[in-house]
Write a protein that holds these residues in place. Structure first.
Motif, PDB file in Angstrom:
ATOM      1  N   PRO A  77       0.658  -1.296  -0.020  1.00  0.00           N
ATOM      2  CA  PRO A  77      -0.002   0.119  -0.055  1.00  0.00           C
ATOM      3  C   PRO A  77       0.916   1.348   0.039  1.00  0.00           C
ATOM      4  N   ASP A  78       0.408   2.392  -0.639  1.00  0.00           N
ATOM      5  CA  ASP A  78       0.920   3.559  -0.805  1.00  0.00           C
ATOM      6  C   ASP A  78       1.021   4.187   0.961  1.00  0.00           C
ATOM      7  N   THR A  79       2.038   4.588   1.399  1.00  0.00           N
ATOM      8  CA  THR A  79       1.938   4.861   2.725  1.00  0.00           C
ATOM      9  C   THR A  79       1.970   6.653   2.824  1.00  0.00           C
ATOM     10  N   THR A  80       1.586   7.289   1.684  1.00  0.00           N
ATOM     11  CA  THR A  80       1.448   8.708   1.870  1.00  0.00           C
ATOM     12  C   THR A  80       0.044   9.133   2.322  1.00  0.00           C
ATOM     13  N   TYR A  81       0.398   9.778   3.524  1.00  0.00           N
ATOM     14  CA  TYR A  81      -1.133  10.145   4.053  1.00  0.00           C
ATOM     15  C   TYR A  81      -1.220  11.630   3.472  1.00  0.00           C
ATOM     16  N   ASP A  82      -2.321  11.691   2.827  1.00  0.00           N
ATOM     17  CA  ASP A  82      -2.646  12.910   2.098  1.00  0.00           C
ATOM     18  C   ASP A  82      -3.458  13.708   2.728  1.00  0.00           C
ATOM     19  N   MET A  83      -3.206  14.607   3.526  1.00  0.00           N
ATOM     20  CA  MET A  83      -4.145  15.679   4.424  1.00  0.00           C
ATOM     21  C   MET A  83      -4.449  16.694   3.304  1.00  0.00           C
ATOM     22  N   ASP A 139       0.720   1.042  18.924  1.00  0.00           N
ATOM     23  CA  ASP A 139       1.444  -0.302  18.697  1.00  0.00           C
ATOM     24  C   ASP A 139       0.335  -1.324  18.509  1.00  0.00           C
ATOM     25  N   PHE A 140      -0.941  -1.291  18.873  1.00  0.00           N
ATOM     26  CA  PHE A 140      -1.906  -2.247  18.573  1.00  0.00           C
ATOM     27  C   PHE A 140      -2.073  -2.324  17.092  1.00  0.00           C
ATOM     28  N   TYR A 141      -2.184  -1.127  16.431  1.00  0.00           N
ATOM     29  CA  TYR A 141      -2.879  -0.966  15.163  1.00  0.00           C
ATOM     30  C   TYR A 141      -1.659  -1.238  14.136  1.00  0.00           C
ATOM     31  N   ALA A 142      -0.412  -0.824  14.453  1.00  0.00           N
ATOM     32  CA  ALA A 142       0.782  -1.029  13.619  1.00  0.00           C
ATOM     33  C   ALA A 142       1.292  -2.640  13.942  1.00  0.00           C
ATOM     34  N   ARG A 143       1.501  -3.119  15.094  1.00  0.00           N
ATOM     35  CA  ARG A 143       2.195  -4.279  15.504  1.00  0.00           C
ATOM     36  C   ARG A 143       1.246  -5.534  15.279  1.00  0.00           C
ATOM     37  N   ILE A 144      -0.065  -5.470  15.707  1.00  0.00           N
ATOM     38  CA  ILE A 144      -1.040  -6.493  15.730  1.00  0.00           C
ATOM     39  C   ILE A 144      -1.869  -6.496  14.409  1.00  0.00           C
ATOM     40  N   GLY A 177      -0.865  -4.967  11.743  1.00  0.00           N
ATOM     41  CA  GLY A 177       0.135  -4.917  10.575  1.00  0.00           C
ATOM     42  C   GLY A 177       0.130  -3.517   9.853  1.00  0.00           C
ATOM     43  N   GLY A 178      -0.516  -2.529  10.544  1.00  0.00           N
ATOM     44  CA  GLY A 178      -0.531  -1.141   9.857  1.00  0.00           C
ATOM     45  C   GLY A 178       0.894  -0.596  10.016  1.00  0.00           C
ATOM     46  N   THR A 179       0.968   0.574   9.263  1.00  0.00           N
ATOM     47  CA  THR A 179       2.106   1.287   9.113  1.00  0.00           C
ATOM     48  C   THR A 179       1.938   2.698   9.640  1.00  0.00           C
ATOM     49  N   VAL A 180       2.908   3.176  10.671  1.00  0.00           N
ATOM     50  CA  VAL A 180       2.735   4.379  11.232  1.00  0.00           C
ATOM     51  C   VAL A 180       3.256   5.343  10.164  1.00  0.00           C
ATOM     52  N   VAL A 181       2.553   6.443   9.915  1.00  0.00           N
ATOM     53  CA  VAL A 181       2.842   7.368   8.855  1.00  0.00           C
ATOM     54  C   VAL A 181       3.393   8.679   9.493  1.00  0.00           C
ATOM     55  N   MET A 182       2.576   9.027  10.736  1.00  0.00           N
ATOM     56  CA  MET A 182       2.920  10.311  11.378  1.00  0.00           C
ATOM     57  C   MET A 182       2.869   9.733  12.931  1.00  0.00           C
ATOM     58  N   ASN A 196      -1.056  11.555  15.504  1.00  0.00           N
ATOM     59  CA  ASN A 196      -0.477  10.150  15.380  1.00  0.00           C
ATOM     60  C   ASN A 196      -1.614   9.399  14.097  1.00  0.00           C
ATOM     61  N   VAL A 197      -0.870   8.776  13.003  1.00  0.00           N
ATOM     62  CA  VAL A 197      -1.721   8.268  12.012  1.00  0.00           C
ATOM     63  C   VAL A 197      -0.778   7.053  11.678  1.00  0.00           C
ATOM     64  N   VAL A 198      -1.948   6.089  11.594  1.00  0.00           N
ATOM     65  CA  VAL A 198      -1.581   4.749  11.050  1.00  0.00           C
ATOM     66  C   VAL A 198      -2.462   4.467   9.981  1.00  0.00           C
ATOM     67  N   GLN A 199      -1.480   4.044   8.786  1.00  0.00           N
ATOM     68  CA  GLN A 199      -2.141   3.358   7.549  1.00  0.00           C
ATOM     69  C   GLN A 199      -2.505   1.890   7.916  1.00  0.00           C
ATOM     70  N   LEU A 200      -3.862   1.745   7.543  1.00  0.00           N
ATOM     71  CA  LEU A 200      -4.378   0.281   7.925  1.00  0.00           C
ATOM     72  C   LEU A 200      -4.898  -0.240   6.735  1.00  0.00           C
ATOM     73  N   ALA A 201      -4.379  -1.129   5.817  1.00  0.00           N
ATOM     74  CA  ALA A 201      -4.933  -1.271   4.460  1.00  0.00           C
ATOM     75  C   ALA A 201      -5.179  -0.116   3.456  1.00  0.00           C
ATOM     76  N   ASN A 202      -6.324   0.098   3.105  1.00  0.00           N
ATOM     77  CA  ASN A 202      -6.762   1.157   2.312  1.00  0.00           C
ATOM     78  C   ASN A 202      -7.258   2.379   2.927  1.00  0.00           C
ATOM     79  N   THR A 203      -6.846   2.479   4.320  1.00  0.00           N
ATOM     80  CA  THR A 203      -7.648   3.967   4.994  1.00  0.00           C
ATOM     81  C   THR A 203      -6.448   4.030   6.154  1.00  0.00           C
ATOM     82  N   TRP A 204      -6.643   5.250   6.810  1.00  0.00           N
ATOM     83  CA  TRP A 204      -6.028   5.685   7.874  1.00  0.00           C
ATOM     84  C   TRP A 204      -6.621   5.986   9.096  1.00  0.00           C
ATOM     85  N   ILE A 205      -5.856   5.603  10.007  1.00  0.00           N
ATOM     86  CA  ILE A 205      -6.438   5.754  11.629  1.00  0.00           C
ATOM     87  C   ILE A 205      -5.816   6.853  12.206  1.00  0.00           C
TER      88      ILE A 205
END
Length: 140
Positions: A2-8, A30-35, A37-42, A50-59
């Motif tokens: 997935p693209d890890t660019t967070y487009d604000m 840690d939960f959203y990234a480690r468990i 598998g999301g990517t911390v983008v901020m 704090n932004v975690v990309q989770l599949a095709n969305t951001w948390i």
């Protein structure tokens, strides 16, 4: 991958994110990234969210707070009890048994094992703040 660019600042249309209020941001990130598998983008430093990309969305994971001028009667807080829920994440997965075993092994806490229903097999888990997450595999 997935693209890890967070487009604000989208140049057209809009970007969808889900904002979660957390009592312990590091634990939630840690939960959203480690468990899951999301990517911390901020990382939330220097006033950034704090932004975690989770599949095709951001948390977006951040602390709660009181009313502001644009939401004068609204305050943000993590869930107070596990009984009342007005919103939850819904994760559609290709193999629920695999996800359940992997995420449970990493420390996710599920309410039940996956249950078979007419159109899907599903189960629910909670993040560290108690936010409900449905995990489901649709029947084909």
């Amino acid at each position: 991958m997935p693209d890890t660019t967070y487009d604000m600042f989208p140049s057209t249309g809009f970007t969808v994110t889900h904002f979660l209020v957390s009592a312990d941001i590091k634990k939630s990130v840690d939960f959203y990234a480690r468990i899951l598998g999301g990517t911390v983008v901020m990382d939330g430093e220097n006033g950034k969210p704090n932004v975690v990309q989770l599949a095709n969305t951001w948390i977006i994971i951040n602390v709660g707070g009181g009313p502001t001028d644009d939401k004068p009667a609204v305050y943000l807080a993590p869930p107070k009890d596990g009984e009342a829920v007005s919103s939850f994440l819904n994760l559609r997965v290709a193999n629920i048994a695999e996800c359940y075993d992997r995420w449970k092994g990493l420390g996710a806490e599920f309410l039940t094992e996956p249950k078979v229903h007419d159109a899907e097999t599903r189960c629910y888990m909670r993040d560290p703040d108690g936010h409900l997450i449905e995990v489901g595999e649709a029947k084909q």
